[in-house]
Design an enzyme around this catalytic site. Structure first.
Site, PDB file in Angstrom:
ATOM      1  N   GLU A 101      -6.868  24.788  16.326  1.00  0.00           N
ATOM      2  CA  GLU A 101      -5.882  25.544  17.100  1.00  0.00           C
ATOM      3  C   GLU A 101      -5.573  26.868  16.394  1.00  0.00           C
ATOM      4  O   GLU A 101      -5.410  26.911  15.175  1.00  0.00           O
ATOM      5  CB  GLU A 101      -4.604  24.725  17.218  1.00  0.00           C
ATOM      6  CG  GLU A 101      -3.424  25.455  17.858  1.00  0.00           C
ATOM      7  CD  GLU A 101      -2.106  24.713  17.675  1.00  0.00           C
ATOM      8  OE1 GLU A 101      -1.169  25.021  18.422  1.00  0.00           O
ATOM      9  OE2 GLU A 101      -2.022  23.836  16.796  1.00  0.00           O
ATOM     10  N   LYS A 103      -2.481  25.339  26.752  1.00  0.00           N
ATOM     11  CA  LYS A 103      -1.594  24.256  26.354  1.00  0.00           C
ATOM     12  C   LYS A 103      -0.408  24.166  27.306  1.00  0.00           C
ATOM     13  O   LYS A 103       0.247  25.163  27.600  1.00  0.00           O
ATOM     14  CB  LYS A 103      -1.102  24.480  24.924  1.00  0.00           C
ATOM     15  CG  LYS A 103      -0.235  23.361  24.370  1.00  0.00           C
ATOM     16  CD  LYS A 103       0.210  23.666  22.940  1.00  0.00           C
ATOM     17  CE  LYS A 103       1.057  22.560  22.375  1.00  0.00           C
ATOM     18  NZ  LYS A 103       1.557  22.886  21.018  1.00  0.00           N
ATOM     19  N   CYS A 156      -2.633  20.546  19.665  1.00  0.00           N
ATOM     20  CA  CYS A 156      -1.533  20.202  18.783  1.00  0.00           C
ATOM     21  C   CYS A 156      -0.846  18.917  19.254  1.00  0.00           C
ATOM     22  O   CYS A 156      -1.484  17.907  19.489  1.00  0.00           O
ATOM     23  CB  CYS A 156      -0.560  21.369  18.672  1.00  0.00           C
ATOM     24  SG  CYS A 156       0.697  21.183  17.387  1.00  0.00           S
TER      25      CYS A 156
END
Length: 531
Positions: free
Chosen positions: A286, A350, A403
């Protein structure tokens, strides 16, 4: 409790005498100690002792003149200690960001544990008001605290971190129960099993008081037996595909824009190591580079020069600046370095953003104090459109998870519905060499158990590597290492019961047990009074 040893009766009387601040302090400490049950320690007896102490002191609150107030206070203190000890490392992100943000380090140390503890406070108040004397009260305890953990995991943005079920290391025998009931169902079972010894104290015959602990031992033995059988009988096979996971173990403080070229060279050196011809894609974590990577042609051209003909999957901040307001996304991007030039083959934005770390629901207020978000590549981030699957020509279909999206069972179930494997990219360098990255890794492994899919993980300054469909970690890196791991893509296991049915079956079963525990004694009391 008749027949109990004198030493226990004296200890119990001393505990019963604790009220107010003293009772709260004892439970705050017990909550902090209970965190030893979670990763990286997994000392389950610490969690068992802490839970039993909480039950006993909530029983004392039930007998007090103000049971609601006493129950709330005691459970809140326990949870505040647990959440402080379990998530203190979040403060490191504020310190790493520095400047005005460092002045907010108290938020995760005071406001965050205090707020999360409210859920347990409510359960404590309800327990003190609704539970009845007798061994069946441990079922009430488990049901109420499971309910508030459900709420904590889903309300507002949700934060299903260090759920009771996470005390069992993923990949072990007990954790396999998550394939049937998910992590939340395992949490309900954990609360019931580990709190069951508290039933030995209180009213009822000796046989009745012994029943919950005996059930707890048998239930735990059953979970272990099921898990060992699943581990032994589930084949783990390779698909013939392979990826190279590349990670850097540098501190978050070194991930600055002026270091982007040096970091890129470090990534490329590891990515181009011998054996690349046997790899179907290279994966970086990420936010791999501290830049708007997709908007910097020199960075892309350098990648293409070192990795011609390769596919690179990396985390990058993506910007849309065609119209006001500008939008920024924490994205996963797929770059194909073809003979005709670099091609952006796919992106995923995300969706589940870290509150205040990425998204900021009260930005107009916090901007008064100079606080937007902890994001370093953009002033703030916007959420994506939802769970997704990515299909590439050279790899099986995968579900991208960025994440802490990987901590949400429901979100991952949705993403995994038509996927062959899970990919989790993360930047754990925000949290330093603390318990946080290990907790993150353990929680991520539960998603493999629940979905029956292998998980590939690329985490900066976190645990990277391969997790098989049973949650067992393979080919793992350390937190601070900089390395490349060549990882085979494993085949999925048979689709677990939980992946098909979700939480409804075990919620129904727990509701029926709770109903039986409360209705049957009530019926007996009515029959006795009728005589």
């Amino acid at each position: 409790m008749a027949g109990a040893p004198k030493a226990w009766r004296r200890a119990r009387a001393a505990l019963r005498a604790q009220t107010g601040v003293r009772a709260g302090a004892i439970l705050f400490l017990a909550g902090a100690v209970s965190v030893l049950g979670f990763a990286p320690f997994h000392v389950q007896p610490a969690y068992l002792i802490a839970l039993c102490l909480l039950v006993l002191m909530l029983d004392d609150a039930r007998r007090s003149p103000a049971p609601l107030k006493g129950g709330f206070w005691r459970a809140w203190c326990f949870a505040a200690g647990a959440f402080l000890a379990g998530t203190f490392w979040v403060a490191n992100a504020f310190l790493e960001r520095g400047g005005v943000y460092a002045g907010f380090f108290w938020v995760p140390l005071i406001a965050m544990p205090s707020g999360l503890a409210l859920f347990w406070g409510v359960a404590g108040a309800l327990y003190a008001r609704l539970s009845r004397p007798g061994p069946g009260r441990v079922v009430t305890f488990a049901a109420l605290f499971t309910a508030v953990e459900f709420a904590r995991a889903s309300w507002l943005s949700g934060f299903p971190w260090n759920l009771p079920g996470h005390v069992w290391e993923a990949g072990g025998a007990v954790s396999q129960a998550a394939s049937l009931v998910g992590t939340m169902g395992l949490s309900a079972a954990t609360l019931l099993i580990l709190a069951s010894p508290a039933a030995l104290d209180g009213s009822g015959s000796r046989a009745a008081r012994a029943l919950p602990p005996v059930f707890g031992v048998l239930a735990l033995a059953g979970l272990i037996g099921f898990g060992e059988l699943r581990l032994a009988r589930t084949p783990v096979e390779e698909t013939g595909y392979a990826v190279r996971v590349v990670k850097l173990g540098i501190a978050q403080s070194e991930r600055r824009y002026e270091n982007r070229h040096a970091m890129l060279e470090a990534y490329l050196e590891l990515s181009a190591a011998p054996g690349l011809d046997r790899i179907d894609a290279v994966i970086w974590p990420e936010g791999a580079l501290p830049a708007l990577t997709l908007r910097e042609p020199d960075l892309i051209d350098r990648m293409a020069g070192v990795l011609p003909g390769e596919t690179l999957i990396l985390g990058a901040t993506r910007a849309e600046t065609g119209a006001l307001p500008y939008l920024y996304y924490n994205a996963l991007a797929v770059l194909d370095f073809t003979a005709q030039g670099p091609v952006l083959a796919a992106t995923y934005d995300k969706t589940r953003l870290v509150p205040f770390g990425e998204g900021n629901p009260i930005r107009p207020l916090t901007e008064i104090f100079g606080f937007q978000s902890l994001s370093t590549n953009s002033p703030f981030l916007s959420p994506g459109s939802g769970a997704a699957r990515i299909a590439l020509g050279g790899l099986p279909v995968f579900a991208p998870l960025i994440c802490y999206e990987v901590i949400y069972s429901g979100y991952v179930r949705e993403a995994a519905s038509e996927a062959a494997w899970l990919l989790n990219i993360s930047n754990d360098s925000w949290y330093g060499a603390s318990t946080g990255p290990y907790q993150h890794y353990n929680i991520a492994r539960y998603r493999a158990i629940e979905t029956g899919l292998p998980l590939v993980r690329a985490a900066s300054a976190g645990v990277s590597g391969l997790v098989d469909p049973l949650g067992r970690g393979l080919q793992l890196s350390g937190l601070k290492s900089s390395e490349a791991l060549d990882i085979p893509i494993l085949a999925a296991a048979d689709k677990p019961f939980y992946a098909n049915r979700g939480d409804s079956p075990w919620v129904t079963a727990l509701g029926l047990v709770l109903l039986l525990v409360h209705v049957l004694p009530l019926g007996r009391r009515r029959r006795r009074s009728a005589r």
